[in-house]
Every structure is written in structure tokens, then in C-alpha cells.
Motif scaffolding. Structure first.
Motif, short mmCIF file in Angstrom:
data_model
loop_
_atom_site.label_atom_id
_atom_site.label_comp_id
_atom_site.label_asym_id
_atom_site.label_seq_id
_atom_site.Cartn_x
_atom_site.Cartn_y
_atom_site.Cartn_z
N GLY A 205 -16.64 41.42 -20.94
CA GLY A 205 -15.36 41.00 -20.36
C GLY A 205 -15.50 41.03 -18.86
O GLY A 205 -16.58 41.37 -18.34
N CYS A 206 -14.42 40.69 -18.14
CA CYS A 206 -14.48 40.74 -16.67
C CYS A 206 -14.86 42.15 -16.22
O CYS A 206 -15.63 42.33 -15.27
CB CYS A 206 -13.13 40.38 -16.07
SG CYS A 206 -12.63 38.69 -16.40
N GLY B 135 -12.89 47.05 -21.87
CA GLY B 135 -11.65 46.31 -21.65
C GLY B 135 -10.68 46.66 -22.76
O GLY B 135 -11.07 47.27 -23.78
N ASP B 136 -9.41 46.29 -22.59
CA ASP B 136 -8.44 46.59 -23.66
C ASP B 136 -8.75 45.78 -24.91
O ASP B 136 -8.65 46.27 -26.03
CB ASP B 136 -7.00 46.32 -23.17
CG ASP B 136 -6.86 45.01 -22.43
OD1 ASP B 136 -7.50 44.85 -21.36
OD2 ASP B 136 -6.12 44.14 -22.90
N GLY B 137 -9.17 44.52 -24.72
CA GLY B 137 -9.57 43.71 -25.88
C GLY B 137 -10.82 44.30 -26.51
O GLY B 137 -10.90 44.50 -27.73
N ASN C 289 -5.80 45.35 -18.75
CA ASN C 289 -5.00 44.31 -18.09
C ASN C 289 -4.10 43.59 -19.09
O ASN C 289 -3.48 42.58 -18.76
CB ASN C 289 -5.90 43.32 -17.34
CG ASN C 289 -6.98 42.74 -18.22
OD1 ASN C 289 -6.93 42.87 -19.45
ND2 ASN C 289 -7.97 42.10 -17.63
N ILE D 82 -4.60 41.66 -21.50
CA ILE D 82 -4.93 40.25 -21.78
C ILE D 82 -6.45 40.13 -21.90
O ILE D 82 -7.18 40.99 -21.40
CB ILE D 82 -4.38 39.33 -20.65
CG1 ILE D 82 -4.27 37.88 -21.12
CG2 ILE D 82 -5.19 39.44 -19.36
CD1 ILE D 82 -3.32 37.03 -20.30
N TYR D 83 -6.91 39.08 -22.57
CA TYR D 83 -8.35 38.77 -22.54
C TYR D 83 -8.61 38.01 -21.24
O TYR D 83 -8.16 36.87 -21.11
CB TYR D 83 -8.74 37.86 -23.72
CG TYR D 83 -8.88 38.53 -25.07
CD1 TYR D 83 -8.67 39.89 -25.25
CD2 TYR D 83 -9.26 37.77 -26.19
CE1 TYR D 83 -8.81 40.49 -26.49
CE2 TYR D 83 -9.40 38.36 -27.43
CZ TYR D 83 -9.18 39.71 -27.58
OH TYR D 83 -9.33 40.29 -28.81
N THR E 20 -12.24 35.35 -21.27
CA THR E 20 -12.08 34.13 -22.08
C THR E 20 -10.79 33.38 -21.70
O THR E 20 -10.27 32.57 -22.45
CB THR E 20 -12.09 34.49 -23.59
OG1 THR E 20 -11.25 35.64 -23.79
CG2 THR E 20 -13.49 34.80 -24.07
#
Ligand SMILES: Cc1ncc(C[n+]2csc(CCOP(=O)(O)OP(=O)(O)O)c2C)c(N)n1
Length: 286
Positions: free
Chosen positions: A48-49, A90-92, A119, A121-122, A125
Motif C-alpha cells: 500500500g502507500c 495499512g488499514d486495508g 487512512n 481507505i485503500y 489502488t
């Protein structure tokens, strides 16, 4: 600028104003305060970011698969208990794909720190609903609003028996640094969920949204040794959002409960495996 010794020369590609910057700074400041050098730390990253941080930090780093940072981190810690092991998720990544790993890593209580860039959100992506997105949140993947109840990272951590549970905000770097230092010093599985606004894709949970709502648990007299109060606080979300340490307990870490990992034993990576008598083992399985 001593803090720069943890930084690489790579160009940072996060969006301007991204909440990841606050985490990046707070983490380096925490290493400095703990007196750790770049070589004392292994960071295991999700996809992820948030995972791009592997390019910007000068520590040992390992890019895991999406949601799989924890299994790798646990393997590394079991092999070398002298390493300070951190998962950057990440949260995702952590509450979607990696949700099951999270529950079992928490109750296992290895001495690892899990930092979640939350955050809601994804990001990488480009903007689908994540497990922590608020109900009704409109994204490309939920044009009629997210129908599911969000995962609550704090109550999930408490119910999964994590021994250190905290929430930070990347808009308050000083406070976040203190949480990182305390979480990294904690002997056991520490979780720090960081409210980390995605300035490009999440126009609901913005810096302004959090600046208007966050308050500090320690200033509100919260007792972080009381699990019931921690649960009660974990459900507070709306006009007021608590940040800080929700819960902390001291209990034996996994290393202390397994004879082969006991403190007096060397790390597995330092043990001599060249002159082990294994014939008798083979006999047993004949
Ligand atoms: C097994 C697997 N599923 C899906 C993906 C695609 N994917 C890459 S990043 C990502 C979401 C990242 O969101 P989050 O974990 O919240 O991190 P952020 O980018 O917001 O930091 C997804 C679904 C993948 N790489 N691997």
C-alpha cells in the motif's frame, strides 16, 4: 540533523500533505530517543502507500505480501530475538487481507510492534472502501455508501488480547512520537493505530476533521490499566475521538513460555546447528 541518519536519499512520492509524513518523522524521532541505530531495527511492510516507506527509511526492511507483514515479522523475531521488529501496515492491509494474522499475533504476545497507517481507505489502488471506512462512505467500490459496519481497530485489539493498545494522529507528531517510544519499549505485542488522513482520496476524514475532534486520553484521566474502561473508550467515535494509550498490561511474552527461546538461550540464529545428533530422530520416524 541526527534524525537524517534513518533516511535514504530516495525521492518521496507520497502526495503533498499525506498523513504518512507525520508517521515517518515520528518513527525516526522515536528511534533517536530510544538510542537505536538503523541496524537495530527490522521493519516489515505491507502493500500500500504506507509500504512505500521501505524506500525512505534506512533500516533493515522487508516488503511482505498484502496483509502478510505479521507472519514474516513473527518468523524474524522467533529466529532473532535481539532484533527490534516493527510491522508497518495499512488499514486495508491489516484488517482486510491480514485480519486473521492480526488476531493471532496479538494473543500470542511476541515482542513486536504493529503500526497501522489508518487512512480509512485503500490508497494505493486509488480509493476503494477499506475495513475501517465509515458506514455510508461513498467510494468507487461503494457508490451507494459503504453498507458494512467498520472494523474498530481498538476494540478488536483489546478483544484479541494485545498487551499494548494505542491510537495516534499523524497531525500531532510529538504525541505520536511518545506513543511510538512507549510501544517500542513495551515488552509484548503493541498496536498503534494511527489516524493518517489521505489528502487525495478521503475527503471525509481529513486533518481538519481530526483536529476538531481528537482529545488526549491521559489528559482526560483515563486509567490505561483498566480493560473495561479501555473498551468503553474504544467505542467513542464522532464529535470526540480519543487518542493515546487505551490499555497496557504486563504478561509473559512468547519467548518466555517456550523452552527453546528462553532468555538465557541464545537466539536461534546464533545457535550451533552443525553438530546436532539427528539419527535418533530419524529412527523415531522409521
Ligand atoms: C493479495 C492482494 N490483494 C490485493 C492487492 C491489491 N492491493 C494493493 S494495495 C491495496 C490496498 C491498500 O490499502 P491499505 O492497506 O489501506 O494501504 P494504503 O495504500 O492506504 O496505505 C490492494 C487492495 C494485492 N496487492 N494483493
Amino acid at each position: 540533523m541526527e534524525i537524517d541518519k534513518f533516511k535514504t536519499e530516495e525521492k518521496v512520492t507520497w502526495c503533498q500533505g499525506c498523513g504518512n509524513f507525520g508517521i515517518w518523522v515520528a518513527l525516526r524521532q522515536a528511534f533517536l530517543e530510544l538510542g537505536w541505530g538503523p541496524e537495530d531495527v527490522l521493519l516489515v511492510y505491507g502493500i500500500g502507500c504506507h509500504g512505500h516507506m521501505i524506500n525512505y527509511l534506512n533500516n533493515y526492511g522487508f516488503d511482505a505480501l498484502h496483509g502478510r507483514g505479521l507472519p514474516l515479522a513473527q518468523g524474524a523475531k522467533l529466529a532473532n530475538k535481539n532484533l527490534n521488529v516493527i510491522v508497518i501496515a495499512g488499514d486495508g492491509d491489516q484488517f482486510g487481507e491480514g485480519g486473521n494474522h492480526f488476531i493471532h499475533a496479538a494473543r500470542r504476545n511476541l515482542d513486536i510492534t504493529c503500526i497501522i497507517h489508518d487512512n480509512q481507505i485503500y490508497g494505493l489502488t486509488v480509493g476503494q472502501t477499506s475495513p475501517t471506512s465509515e458506514k455510508g462512505f461513498v467510494t468507487k467500490s461503494t457508490p451507494h455508501g459503504a453498507p458494512d459496519q467498520p472494523v474498530n481497530p481498538i476494540s478488536l485489539s483489546l478483544a484479541s488480547e494485545a498487551s499494548f493498545v494505542a491510537r495516534g494522529f499523524s497531525g500531532d507528531v510529538k504525541h505520536l512520537t511518545k506513543l511510538f517510544v512507549d510501544g517500542l519499549k513495551h515488552k509484548g505485542f503493541s498496536v498503534i493505530d494511527v489516524l493518517q488522513p489521505c489528502v487525495t482520496l478521503n475527503h471525509l476524514n481529513t486533518f481538519q476533521y481530526f483536529f476538531q475532534r481528537v482529545y488526549k486520553l491521559d489528559e482526560a484521566g483515563h486509567n490505561h490499566n483498566d480493560k473495561i474502561s479501555a473498551f468503553t473508550k474504544s467505542f467513542e467515535w464522532g464529535d470526540k475521538i480519543p487518542i493515546g494509550l487505551f490499555y497496557k498490561e504486563e504478561r509473559p511474552i512468547l519467548e518466555e513460555l517456550l523452552p527453546q527461546l528462553k532468555p538465557e538461550e541464545k537466539s536461534l540464529v546464533d545457535q550451533d546447528i552443525y553438530n546436532i545428533e539427528i539419527k535418533s530422530l530419524f529412527e523415531e520416524f522409521k
